[in-house]
Design a protein around this motif. Structure first.
Motif, mmCIF file in Angstrom:
data_model
loop_
_atom_site.group_PDB
_atom_site.id
_atom_site.type_symbol
_atom_site.label_atom_id
_atom_site.label_comp_id
_atom_site.label_asym_id
_atom_site.label_seq_id
_atom_site.Cartn_x
_atom_site.Cartn_y
_atom_site.Cartn_z
ATOM 1 N N LYS A 121 8.624 112.227 22.205
ATOM 2 C CA LYS A 121 9.883 112.039 22.926
ATOM 3 C C LYS A 121 9.977 110.602 23.414
ATOM 4 C CE LYS A 121 10.385 116.797 24.486
ATOM 5 N NZ LYS A 121 9.552 117.355 23.487
ATOM 6 N N PHE A 122 11.198 110.112 23.483
ATOM 7 C CA PHE A 122 11.435 108.814 24.103
ATOM 8 C C PHE A 122 12.864 108.763 24.624
ATOM 9 C CE2 PHE A 122 12.613 108.121 19.660
ATOM 10 C CZ PHE A 122 13.778 107.368 19.731
ATOM 11 N N TYR A 123 13.059 107.914 25.603
ATOM 12 C CA TYR A 123 14.371 107.672 26.175
ATOM 13 C C TYR A 123 14.874 106.334 25.642
ATOM 14 C CZ TYR A 123 13.140 111.239 29.628
ATOM 15 O OH TYR A 123 12.765 112.403 30.235
ATOM 16 N N ALA A 124 16.160 106.295 25.275
ATOM 17 C CA ALA A 124 16.728 105.031 24.808
ATOM 18 C C ALA A 124 18.235 105.032 25.025
ATOM 19 C CB ALA A 124 16.406 104.799 23.330
ATOM 20 N N ALA A 125 18.745 103.837 25.249
ATOM 21 C CA ALA A 125 20.187 103.623 25.342
ATOM 22 C C ALA A 125 20.695 103.191 23.973
ATOM 23 C CB ALA A 125 20.485 102.543 26.377
ATOM 24 N N HIS A 126 21.954 103.432 23.738
ATOM 25 C CA HIS A 126 22.605 102.925 22.524
ATOM 26 C C HIS A 126 24.100 103.114 22.681
ATOM 27 C CE1 HIS A 126 23.950 106.316 19.724
ATOM 28 N NE2 HIS A 126 23.619 106.924 20.836
ATOM 29 N N ARG A 127 24.816 102.617 21.722
ATOM 30 C CA ARG A 127 26.228 102.925 21.565
ATOM 31 C C ARG A 127 26.541 102.775 20.091
ATOM 32 N NH1 ARG A 127 30.707 98.701 23.031
ATOM 33 N NH2 ARG A 127 30.190 96.981 21.647
ATOM 34 N N ASN A 128 27.569 103.443 19.665
ATOM 35 C CA ASN A 128 27.999 103.283 18.279
ATOM 36 C C ASN A 128 29.376 102.630 18.330
ATOM 37 O OD1 ASN A 128 28.818 103.429 15.634
ATOM 38 N ND2 ASN A 128 27.732 105.353 15.280
ATOM 39 N N GLU A 129 29.365 101.310 18.257
ATOM 40 C CA GLU A 129 30.594 100.526 18.410
ATOM 41 C C GLU A 129 31.572 100.731 17.266
ATOM 42 O OE1 GLU A 129 28.210 98.217 15.623
ATOM 43 O OE2 GLU A 129 27.711 99.350 17.418
ATOM 44 N N THR A 130 31.135 101.343 16.178
ATOM 45 C CA THR A 130 32.025 101.566 15.039
ATOM 46 C C THR A 130 32.912 102.791 15.243
ATOM 47 O OG1 THR A 130 30.393 102.887 13.842
ATOM 48 C CG2 THR A 130 30.372 100.502 13.455
ATOM 49 N N LEU A 131 32.573 103.635 16.197
ATOM 50 C CA LEU A 131 33.382 104.821 16.485
ATOM 51 C C LEU A 131 34.427 104.491 17.536
ATOM 52 C CD1 LEU A 131 30.565 107.511 16.642
ATOM 53 C CD2 LEU A 131 32.082 106.991 14.726
ATOM 54 N N LYS A 132 35.483 105.239 17.541
ATOM 55 C CA LYS A 132 36.543 105.056 18.541
ATOM 56 C C LYS A 132 36.594 106.297 19.435
ATOM 57 C CE LYS A 132 37.519 101.182 16.661
ATOM 58 N NZ LYS A 132 36.520 100.210 16.995
ATOM 59 N N ASP A 133 35.443 106.669 19.958
ATOM 60 C CA ASP A 133 35.364 107.824 20.847
ATOM 61 C C ASP A 133 34.359 107.524 21.957
ATOM 62 O OD1 ASP A 133 32.841 108.130 19.701
ATOM 63 O OD2 ASP A 133 33.255 110.057 18.764
ATOM 64 N N LYS A 134 33.922 108.538 22.668
ATOM 65 C CA LYS A 134 33.023 108.351 23.804
ATOM 66 C C LYS A 134 31.706 107.685 23.411
ATOM 67 C CE LYS A 134 31.036 112.955 23.462
ATOM 68 N NZ LYS A 134 30.826 114.246 24.097
ATOM 69 N N CYS A 135 31.296 107.819 22.159
ATOM 70 C CA CYS A 135 30.010 107.255 21.731
ATOM 71 C C CYS A 135 30.052 105.736 21.567
ATOM 72 C CB CYS A 135 29.536 107.913 20.437
ATOM 73 S SG CYS A 135 29.077 109.649 20.698
ATOM 74 N N SER A 136 31.246 105.143 21.670
ATOM 75 C CA SER A 136 31.318 103.681 21.634
ATOM 76 C C SER A 136 30.945 103.086 22.983
ATOM 77 C CB SER A 136 32.714 103.217 21.211
ATOM 78 O OG SER A 136 33.674 103.571 22.185
ATOM 79 N N ASN A 137 30.840 103.931 24.004
ATOM 80 C CA ASN A 137 30.370 103.484 25.324
ATOM 81 C C ASN A 137 28.848 103.482 25.356
ATOM 82 O OD1 ASN A 137 32.894 103.205 26.785
ATOM 83 N ND2 ASN A 137 33.064 105.428 26.560
ATOM 84 N N LEU A 138 28.293 102.551 26.097
ATOM 85 C CA LEU A 138 26.851 102.498 26.272
ATOM 86 C C LEU A 138 26.399 103.762 27.006
ATOM 87 C CD1 LEU A 138 24.361 100.712 25.847
ATOM 88 C CD2 LEU A 138 24.848 99.653 28.054
ATOM 89 N N HIS A 139 25.415 104.457 26.434
ATOM 90 C CA HIS A 139 24.893 105.692 27.023
ATOM 91 C C HIS A 139 23.458 105.882 26.551
ATOM 92 C CE1 HIS A 139 26.438 106.907 23.070
ATOM 93 N NE2 HIS A 139 25.600 107.945 23.115
ATOM 94 N N GLY A 140 22.809 106.920 27.031
ATOM 95 C CA GLY A 140 21.422 107.133 26.657
ATOM 96 C C GLY A 140 21.133 108.561 26.262
ATOM 97 N N HIS A 141 19.988 108.728 25.630
ATOM 98 C CA HIS A 141 19.518 110.045 25.196
ATOM 99 C C HIS A 141 18.029 110.166 25.478
ATOM 100 C CE1 HIS A 141 23.138 111.039 22.922
ATOM 101 N NE2 HIS A 141 23.101 109.830 22.380
ATOM 102 N N ARG A 142 17.599 111.386 25.601
ATOM 103 C CA ARG A 142 16.172 111.703 25.541
ATOM 104 C C ARG A 142 15.954 112.249 24.148
ATOM 105 N NH1 ARG A 142 12.761 116.613 27.456
ATOM 106 N NH2 ARG A 142 10.707 115.664 27.601
ATOM 107 N N TYR A 143 15.502 111.373 23.262
ATOM 108 C CA TYR A 143 15.321 111.744 21.864
ATOM 109 C C TYR A 143 14.035 112.554 21.708
ATOM 110 C CZ TYR A 143 18.872 108.298 20.522
ATOM 111 O OH TYR A 143 20.028 107.596 20.378
#
Length: 157
Positions: free
Chosen positions: A8-30
């Protein structure tokens, strides 16, 4: 024979190519589940600790509490300027394309393979309800695809 190990690891990311909530900087516990292929060479094929002793420090160094970022994302340039200006060192895992879970799977599969492990598959849990299964066949297919897309200036994961 397949040995499964979970990390497991924690990391921030965003997907700037999308035009939805995922284009915002956010994080996950992968959650990453590796399916290691091993061959028996005696009574014991492999000790689980042999995987952990290499995988856990590597994940901690390169992924945990870092930021997955596309080098083509305008935010990357801003973060580089911030680091130059302040001297702060941010942990950034660089992608040559969007930081999608599919591209993360390709990157992890490639890096784990480069460490000398033989993977049959890996699974990445991005949220409680979303998991991607990525096989060796997917990895081979993606490597062919990325090789065919490469041209001067082309960005691939």
């Amino acid at each position: 024979m397949i040995i499964q190990k979970e990390y497991k690891f924690y990391a921030a990311h965003r997907n700037e190519t999308l035009k939805d909530k995922c284009s915002n900087l956010h994080g996950h516990r992968y959650g990453v589940r590796c399916f290691f292929e091993v061959e028996r060479d005696g009574e014991i094929s492999t000790l689980f600790g042999e995987f952990d002793s290499r995988m856990e420090p590597w994940i901690k160094e390169y992924y945990d509490h870092g930021m997955l970022i596309n080098v083509n994302d305008p935010l990357y340039e801003s973060l580089q300027e911030h680091c130059r200006r302040t001297g702060e060192q941010l942990k950034m895992k660089l992608f040559n394309g969007p930081t999608s879970v599919e591209n993360l799977a390709w990157m992890l599969f490639t890096e784990v393979t480069d460490m000398g492990f033989r993977l049959a598959q890996l699974e990445i849990r991005e949220t409680d309800t979303s998991v991607i299964s990525y096989t060796r066949e997917d990895w081979i297919r993606d490597n062919r695809l990325f090789a065919s897309l490469r041209s001067p200036g082309a960005a691939t994961p």
